[in-house]
Design an enzyme around this catalytic site. Structure first.
Site, PDB file in Angstrom:
ATOM      1  N   GLY A 243      97.110  17.114  52.428  1.00 20.24           N
ATOM      2  CA  GLY A 243      98.367  16.381  52.260  1.00 20.24           C
ATOM      3  C   GLY A 243      99.450  17.079  53.055  1.00 20.24           C
TER       4      GLY A 243
ATOM      5  N   LYS B  83     106.974  29.323  38.852  1.00 22.57           N
ATOM      6  CA  LYS B  83     107.174  30.342  39.895  1.00 22.57           C
ATOM      7  C   LYS B  83     107.629  31.667  39.292  1.00 22.57           C
ATOM      8  CE  LYS B  83     108.155  26.808  43.323  1.00 22.57           C
ATOM      9  NZ  LYS B  83     109.209  25.976  43.901  1.00 22.57           N
TER      10      LYS B  83
ATOM     11  N   ILE C 175     109.404  31.804  52.112  1.00 21.31           N
ATOM     12  CA  ILE C 175     110.063  33.098  51.846  1.00 21.31           C
ATOM     13  C   ILE C 175     108.988  34.137  51.495  1.00 21.31           C
ATOM     14  CG2 ILE C 175     111.685  34.305  50.326  1.00 21.31           C
ATOM     15  CD1 ILE C 175     113.031  31.616  49.773  1.00 21.31           C
TER      16      ILE C 175
ATOM     17  N   VAL D  94     100.905  20.092  52.811  1.00 19.80           N
ATOM     18  CA  VAL D  94     100.673  21.486  53.219  1.00 19.80           C
ATOM     19  C   VAL D  94      99.427  21.600  54.112  1.00 19.80           C
ATOM     20  CG1 VAL D  94     100.414  23.859  52.424  1.00 19.80           C
ATOM     21  CG2 VAL D  94     101.753  22.256  51.055  1.00 19.80           C
TER      22      VAL D  94
ATOM     23  N   GLY E 271     108.047  22.157  52.163  1.00 15.33           N
ATOM     24  CA  GLY E 271     107.963  21.389  53.401  1.00 15.33           C
ATOM     25  C   GLY E 271     106.679  21.693  54.149  1.00 15.33           C
TER      26      GLY E 271
ATOM     27  N   GLY F 102     107.881  28.955  49.026  1.00 16.86           N
ATOM     28  CA  GLY F 102     107.434  28.386  50.306  1.00 16.86           C
ATOM     29  C   GLY F 102     107.331  29.440  51.393  1.00 16.86           C
TER      30      GLY F 102
END
Ligand SMILES: NC(=O)c1ccc[n+]([C@@H]2O[C@H](COP(=O)([O-])OP(=O)(O)OC[C@H]3O[C@@H](n4cnc5c(N)ncnc54)[C@H](OP(=O)(O)O)[C@@H]3O)[C@@H](O)[C@H]2O)c1
Length: 421
Positions: free
Chosen positions: A12, A205, A136, A14, A301, A134
């Site tokens: 998908g 997270k 970072i 990613v 993203g 993501g």
């Protein structure tokens, strides 16, 4: 040239990002690795669907075993999402001695310990940089650069959708429903926004980061979570007038056990996290030796997340080329208790609806005092008492109950914790 074979579970957002980056940087990556990365098999739900990539159609399969037990696949990249069945696939891959890279915080926030133990038993790597923040590099910073230090606090903006929404509410004075609709139209928020706006995504997270930071297993169900649905333009306006910004933050702290929570917070304007706007994420770490460190970047993203996944793939591929074993990122050697929310001392902003029976502030003040709640600031508006208070969570909740029971207030319209506990 040696080939390192990759099996993707999922193609998908990613998965496509990972494939695009490998394709775009093929030659560079080969030079860095002295090996070629090859996507050998990809698990999807619909193998006949036309995909935005140059992979041959026969690479796609709906049979998970063609990926996790493929004799030539070295690295399984799990980017399909889901929890229990995905965990089984990851377990099987590890048991087949495949290294695993995953971006799946839902699974890791419940099963990090078990999966990392299986990885170690099978002498393979389990890397998950993309699961939090993501692009970072927070996981590697915590488990590598900062691994010689004692982390005392983790605090961050870990959900781009809610940060985008709160930024819009602050800058344009819009209400929650209006901003949510706009975020959905722009594709920032899902049709079902629960996971983002109710703080669940950030809760997953912070559970992963708390486990790594405090070397103890912290699971999603142990995180106190409050989302942003009740934040109103009035709250945003008071925050501005008082020199604050409202952000949804995840916090984990060393405090005779581990505090771990997600909730909206009024942060001082000068706090660096107050400057993190739109869909950006940022995580501030405190260490006994390194002091404060702020990591900032894109939390989601196709390419940002794909890039973080590919970084993990490169690390594993390099270990394969050099024939050196992967080291586990996870060392959960402590057994810390989770600090009950009731016991936490916090400052809070309160908007209390006046009752018809009481216009006398001194009666409210007396209840606060008896309950152990210090009033730091008090304003009287037409229909509301607006306060900043400091106390244990338990004492503040008790005071609010008594005020309601004694009909000194009609209700609590807003409670937002403030920086500076
Ligand atoms: N999107 C981001 O920016 C982002 C950021 C950080 C972390 N993550 C994490 O990365 C993971 C993937 O996210 P995503 O946004 O890429 O998801 P996505 O766009 O929904 O893609 C999911 C992929 O997995 C496949 N899939 C799902 N369930 C399957 C099943 N039961 N059997 C076979 N294939 C299945 C789908 O196949 P079809 O294509 O055939 O439908 C699709 O290719 C999630 O764990 C997410 O939390 C995402």
């Amino acid at each position: 040239m040696k080939q390192i074979k990759i099996g993707l579970l999922g193609f998908g957002t990613v998965g496509t990002g990972v494939s695009k980056l490998i394709e775009q940087q093929n030659e560079e990556l080969q030079q860095r690795l002295q090996a070629e990365l090859v996507i050998e098999k990809v698990l999807v739900r619909d193998a006949s669907k036309k995909r935005d990539c140059s992979l041959a159609q026969e690479v796609f399969t709906t049979d998970v075993n063609e990926v996790i037990s493929h004799p030539e696949i070295d690295i399984v990249v799990e980017v399909m999402g889901g929890v229990e069945h995905t965990k089984e696939y990851v377990k099987q891959a590890l048991k087949h001695h495949k290294h695993v890279v995953t971006a799946n915080k839902d699974m890791l926030s419940l099963h990090l310990k078990e999966l990392s133990e299986i990885a170690e038993q099978n002498k393979v790597g389990l890397l998950f940089e993309a699961s939090v923040g993501g692009a970072i590099p927070v996981i590697h910073s915590m488990t590598s650069t900062m691994s010689g230090d004692k982390i005392t606090e983790i605090m961050g903006i870990m959900n781009g959708t809610t940060n985008y929404m709160l930024t819009k509410m602050t800058e344009e004075g819009l209400g929650f429903d209006e901003v949510l609709k706009e975020a959905q139209e722009l594709g920032y928020a899902e049709a079902d926004p629960t996971s983002d706006v109710d703080g669940l995504d950030a809760g997953r997270k912070i559970a992963v980061l708390a486990s790594l930071g405090f070397h103890t297993e912290v699971t999603f169900d142990q995180v106190y979570i409050q989302g942003i649905r009740n934040i109103s333009p009035k709250d945003i306006e008071y925050a501005k007038q008082w020199g604050y910004r409202i952000k949804l933050v995840g916090i984990a702290k060393d405090n005779n056990g581990v505090e771990v929570r997600v909730h909206p917070m009024m942060l001082k304007e000068k706090n660096l996290l107050s400057q993190v706007n739109d869909s950006f994420n940022a995580i501030c770490l405190k260490g006994a030796g390194f002091g404060d460190s702020l990591l900032y970047g894109r939390g989601a993203g196709e390419l940002p997340t794909g890039s973080a996944v590919l970084g993990d793939v490169m690390e594993i591929a390099d270990s394969i080329v050099r024939n050196s074993p992967m080291k586990s990122l996870v060392s959960l050697y402590r057994d810390e208790k989770i600090v009950a929310m009731d016991a936490i001392v916090s400052k809070a902003f309160l908007r209390l609806q006046k009752s018809d029976d009481c216009k006398d502030w001194s009666k409210l003040e007396a209840v606060c005092k008896e309950s152990g709640v210090s009033v730091l600031k008090q304003l009287e508006e037409k229909d509301e008492w607006v306060l900043a208070v400091e106390s244990k969570e338990k004492d503040r909740n008790h005071a609010l109950e008594v005020l309601k029971q004694q009909k000194l207030i009609a209700g609590c319209n807003s409670m937002i914790r403030m920086e500076g506990e």
